[in-house]
Scaffold this motif. Sequence first.
Motif, mmCIF file in Angstrom:
data_model
loop_
_atom_site.group_PDB
_atom_site.id
_atom_site.type_symbol
_atom_site.label_atom_id
_atom_site.label_comp_id
_atom_site.label_asym_id
_atom_site.label_seq_id
_atom_site.Cartn_x
_atom_site.Cartn_y
_atom_site.Cartn_z
ATOM 1 N N CYS A 77 -4.598 -1.141 -4.002
ATOM 2 C CA CYS A 77 -3.846 -2.271 -3.438
ATOM 3 C C CYS A 77 -4.766 -3.345 -2.871
ATOM 4 C CB CYS A 77 -2.922 -1.765 -2.338
ATOM 5 S SG CYS A 77 -3.824 -0.974 -1.005
ATOM 6 N N CYS A 102 0.845 -1.199 0.000
ATOM 7 C CA CYS A 102 0.000 0.000 0.000
ATOM 8 C C CYS A 102 0.872 1.237 0.000
ATOM 9 C CB CYS A 102 -0.927 0.007 1.209
ATOM 10 S SG CYS A 102 -2.015 1.449 1.200
ATOM 11 N N ASP A 122 -7.078 4.109 1.283
ATOM 12 C CA ASP A 122 -7.070 5.378 0.542
ATOM 13 C C ASP A 122 -7.558 5.168 -0.894
ATOM 14 O OD1 ASP A 122 -6.517 7.941 -0.432
ATOM 15 O OD2 ASP A 122 -4.826 8.199 0.944
ATOM 16 N N CYS A 123 -6.669 5.076 -1.872
ATOM 17 C CA CYS A 123 -7.127 4.963 -3.268
ATOM 18 C C CYS A 123 -7.744 3.598 -3.570
ATOM 19 C CB CYS A 123 -5.975 5.228 -4.235
ATOM 20 S SG CYS A 123 -4.851 3.830 -4.425
ATOM 21 N N CYS A 129 -0.222 4.442 -0.672
ATOM 22 C CA CYS A 129 -0.897 5.593 -0.060
ATOM 23 C C CYS A 129 -0.640 5.663 1.445
ATOM 24 C CB CYS A 129 -2.403 5.522 -0.290
ATOM 25 S SG CYS A 129 -2.891 5.616 -2.012
HETATM 26 S S1 FES Z 1 -2.198 1.941 -2.463
HETATM 27 FE FE1 FES Z 1 -3.293 1.215 -0.755
HETATM 28 S S2 FES Z 1 -4.930 2.622 -0.607
HETATM 29 FE FE2 FES Z 1 -3.762 3.396 -2.258
#
Ligand code: FES
Lengths: 73, 161
Positions: free
Chosen positions: A41, A4, A37-38, A6
Amino acid sequence: MYVCICRVVTQSRIRASIDAGASTVDEVTLECGAGGDCGSCRDEIQTMLDKHDASDCDHCPRAHRAASASATR
Amino acid sequence: MKGHKQVVDALNATLTAQLTAINQLFLAAKVHEHRGFLRLARAAYKQSIHVMREAEPVIARVLFLEGLPNLQRIAKIGAAEGPIEQLSLDLALQQELCAKLEELARTALAHNDHGTAELAEGQLAKEQVFLQWLEAQQRELATLGQDLYLAAQVHEANPAG
Ligand code: FES
């Protein structure tokens, strides 16, 4: 590696969450933040959850659920 | 000219692999540089910019076939905790990009779109050069061991290049 980006969470940190009993992506997010977040992942976290079976861990609730799911398949 | 939907989809899949490569390698280059591995930084940086140039004709081709280039979609970025791991993530990335170009060439030929097939094959040959470089790094790594290999990455091999 960073699964992840983000939330800056590594693969080993997520594995620790799963070992501690997180059995869904949402539970992993709650426990260590990864996937919160985005969301790009989340597939990879799911893959890690899928791969984690009774052979990795025989006491966590997740392992038992996976075992019974594959038994009914 | 209206292109076949499967060809446009394959072009967009290639574009996704390219956009992913541009970002992953740009990040890798900056992290390598930050850590002082200038040779690795230079290689990743050059490849990132190269792929950005390669994305241009792919975007143009989608438009020519009256499709909409998808610059929204990007695959998961491979971000390693260390330089050696980054090289294997970059190898997987490059293998994926080559696979997408091969598939694009196949799909285009199946629909008699020789222009797209030629574009894909031309790009594939160029991407295989970086693939070969990444494979060579794995061999060097196996021969030299991690410490010696990394010691050789501190300076740029060819500052003029
Ligand atoms: S890469 Fe995990 S939330 Fe964006």
